[in-house]
Design an enzyme around this catalytic site. Structure first.
Site, PDB file in Angstrom:
ATOM      1  N   HIS A 281       0.828  -1.210   0.000  1.00 26.93           N
ATOM      2  CA  HIS A 281       0.000   0.000   0.000  1.00 26.93           C
ATOM      3  C   HIS A 281       0.859   1.255   0.000  1.00 26.93           C
ATOM      4  O   HIS A 281       1.883   1.331   0.662  1.00 26.93           O
ATOM      5  CB  HIS A 281      -1.059   0.008   1.106  1.00 26.93           C
ATOM      6  CG  HIS A 281      -0.549   0.065   2.519  1.00 26.93           C
ATOM      7  ND1 HIS A 281      -0.253   1.254   3.139  1.00 26.93           N
ATOM      8  CD2 HIS A 281      -0.316  -0.903   3.424  1.00 26.93           C
ATOM      9  CE1 HIS A 281       0.142   0.995   4.384  1.00 26.93           C
ATOM     10  NE2 HIS A 281       0.130  -0.305   4.583  1.00 26.93           N
ATOM     11  N   ASP A 293       5.935   0.915   7.052  1.00 27.75           N
ATOM     12  CA  ASP A 293       4.505   0.720   6.742  1.00 27.75           C
ATOM     13  C   ASP A 293       4.035   1.799   5.797  1.00 27.75           C
ATOM     14  O   ASP A 293       3.575   2.835   6.239  1.00 27.75           O
ATOM     15  CB  ASP A 293       3.724   0.740   8.060  1.00 27.75           C
ATOM     16  CG  ASP A 293       2.276   0.360   7.885  1.00 27.75           C
ATOM     17  OD1 ASP A 293       1.922  -0.146   6.802  1.00 27.75           O
ATOM     18  OD2 ASP A 293       1.491   0.565   8.822  1.00 27.75           O
ATOM     19  N   GLU A 327      -5.123   2.130   2.332  1.00 34.21           N
ATOM     20  CA  GLU A 327      -5.203   0.880   3.114  1.00 34.21           C
ATOM     21  C   GLU A 327      -5.431   1.185   4.581  1.00 34.21           C
ATOM     22  O   GLU A 327      -6.226   0.535   5.253  1.00 34.21           O
ATOM     23  CB  GLU A 327      -3.903   0.082   2.940  1.00 34.21           C
ATOM     24  CG  GLU A 327      -3.941  -1.311   3.588  1.00 34.21           C
ATOM     25  CD  GLU A 327      -3.477  -1.346   5.043  1.00 34.21           C
ATOM     26  OE1 GLU A 327      -3.675  -2.381   5.704  1.00 34.21           O
ATOM     27  OE2 GLU A 327      -2.937  -0.338   5.539  1.00 34.21           O
ATOM     28  N   GLU A 328      -4.703   2.197   5.070  1.00 32.23           N
ATOM     29  CA  GLU A 328      -4.697   2.458   6.517  1.00 32.23           C
ATOM     30  C   GLU A 328      -6.058   2.863   7.061  1.00 32.23           C
ATOM     31  O   GLU A 328      -6.321   2.705   8.242  1.00 32.23           O
ATOM     32  CB  GLU A 328      -3.662   3.546   6.853  1.00 32.23           C
ATOM     33  CG  GLU A 328      -2.217   3.140   6.612  1.00 32.23           C
ATOM     34  CD  GLU A 328      -1.723   2.077   7.575  1.00 32.23           C
ATOM     35  OE1 GLU A 328      -2.509   1.604   8.406  1.00 32.23           O
ATOM     36  OE2 GLU A 328      -0.534   1.723   7.474  1.00 32.23           O
TER      37      GLU A 328
HETATM   38 ZN   LIG Z   1       0.488  -1.310   6.370  1.00 34.80          ZN
END
Ligand SMILES: [Zn+2]
Length: 468
Positions: A281, A293, A327-328
């Site tokens: 992502h 992330d 995504e988050e």
């Molecule tokens: Zn992630």
């Protein structure tokens, strides 16, 4: 054939090799190409420069922000520069929100400041802030069971610790407090919700993240405390006197707006309409630079496709890299992708995502029909020398991939060592220095084996059962 296999299978017995060879759906020549790709990845893959570029040139990129817009432009330019055959975007709609300030301090009995951050899409306090007594709960279940009179007008403090594990399995139980805590507090008339951060560190960084907000009638401010600040509050409460905290929070809900899934393809030479979909992502939380992330995942899958695009010929089917948006904030890009592609989902023969930081891959999971296990066994011949063991057949393929799996798309998962992932996850401390370039090479080596063989193999995996 046996001789070349032996090189990679070390401890495997000749008997087991014979069984594998009997089924052998993947051709030896394809395994040989995968082996070359793997070794090239170990020596010369450069996923690190991709995550370096993303974190330095874009940085924070929460969905619907200016940073997100820059990330979408960055991703297209990067894929074009790296030699993808096709690069394009697909628009998605995202809920937007602006983070303002978040201050917290104990006002009695031992006045001192606390380090906090607003959880995603959290509400504001009234102008000038609010002061209320703390009421502590071991976890969100305890808050849900509490009578409303115990909570009304107070600040509900959810004080659950997350357990550290290589698999990250402590996250599931701990994250319930973040996703459901504000709703539970608001429904019982609480003034606000304070959460011990969902993380495994003892740094003075709070961990933000998404919560469930849909249909909450009167949302209240919801803040994460860093672990040391949660310890402090806990120690004050143990002294038996009422503890009062003042909160001053300002955030803003904005009108919905566009974001994008960014897609790059290495187009197949024989069956271009059939697709191996590898994803990560593109969005991140807004307080760090999103190196772990999911900048690392973006780098791993992009570099994987670049290496395959360097081969003298294209693989049989198309390799599609999808850098999912949003995504988050609830797998928004993946859900809208699947909705928009209902008519061609059956052309996706396998899905997988890299979204668990930058640790080494240690386990290879699948979700394929049992009749196809021989393919995974052959992949394992090339993965085992990378220190990877065969895992289970319950892979979700990663967070965004799980949306595809729910529709019957087969999945594979290269499970990373997540022992320290939740020390940094969703904090200002998720930065490039946490990424080890050598670990990224090992990741790309594993991804290139799995992705190339899936794109090149003759048959496919069919569909997997859906769980509803
Ligand atoms: Zn992630």
């Amino acid at each position: 054939m046996l001789k070349s296999l032996k090189k990679f299978t070390g401890g495997l017995s000749v008997a087991l090799l014979a069984v594998t060879a009997q089924a052998a759906p993947l051709k030896q020549e394809d395994l040989s190409v995968a082996e070359v790709l793997r070794d090239r990845a170990l020596e010369s893959s450069d996923a690190y420069s991709i995550v370096e570029s993303l974190t330095v040139e874009v940085g924070p990129r929460r969905a619907g922000t200016k940073g997100d817009e820059r990330a979408v432009a960055w991703a297209q330019e990067k894929m074009k520069a790296l030699g993808f055959d096709r690069v394009y975007t697909e628009q998605i709609d995202v809920k937007r929100w602006a983070r303002g300030h978040a201050h917290a301090e104990v006002t009695a009995p031992f006045p001192q400041p606390l380090v906090v951050t607003s959880l995603g899409y959290g509400a504001s306090t009234p102008e000038g802030g609010l002061t209320a007594e703390i009421v502590e709960f071991a976890d969100v279940e305890a808050l849900l069971k509490a009578p409303a009179r115990k909570v009304k007008g107070k600040i509900a403090f959810i004080n659950k610790r997350m357990e550290r594990a290589r698999t990250g399995e402590g996250y599931g139980p701990a994250v319930q407090g973040r996703s459901q805590g504000m709703r539970a507090a608001a429904e019982k008339g609480a003034a606000a919700m304070l959460l011990r951060s969902v993380g495994t560190d003892s740094d003075r960084f709070p961990h933000t993240g998404m919560m469930s907000i849909d249909g909450v009638e009167n949302p209240v401010p919801a803040l994460a405390l860093s672990a040391p600040d949660a310890n402090l509050l806990e120690a004050m409460l143990k002294r038996g006197k009422p503890v009062e905290v003042k909160l001053n929070v300002h955030n803003e809900a904005l009108a919905d707006g566009p974001s994008f899934n960014v897609i790059g393809e290495v187009v197949g030479r024989e069956k271009p309409e059939e697709v191996v979909l590898i994803g990560a992502h593109l969005d991140s939380w807004d307080e760090g630079t999103g190196a772990l992330d999911d900048g690392a995942g973006v780098a791993i899958v992009t570099e994987t496709a670049r290496l395959i695009a360097e081969l003298p010929q294209r693989p049989r089917r198309t390799l599609r890299v999808v850098l999912f948006g949003a995504e988050e904030i609830g797998l928004v890009g993946a859900k809208q992708y699947v909705d928009a592609h209902q008519n061609d989902l059956d052309k996706i023969i396998m899905v997988s995502e890299s979204d668990f930081g930058a640790g080494k891959v240690w386990r290879f999971d699948t979700r394929i029909p049992e009749s196809k296990f021989a393919i995974a066994d052959q992949m394992m011949q090339l993965l085992a020398p990378l220190g990877i063991e065969r895992g289970n057949n319950k892979s979700s393929g990663g967070p965004d991939s799980s949306v595809f799996v729910a529709q019957g798309v087969p999945a594979m998962g290269l499970y990373q060592d997540g022992s320290d992932y939740f020390d940094y996850h969703h904090t200002p401390n998720d930065t490039l220095d946490k990424v080890d370039p050598e670990n990224l090479k090992q990741n790309v080596a594993a991804w290139v084996v799995m992705s190339f063989l899936a794109a090149e193999m003759e048959g496919d995996f069919g569909r997997v059962p859906t769980e509803h």
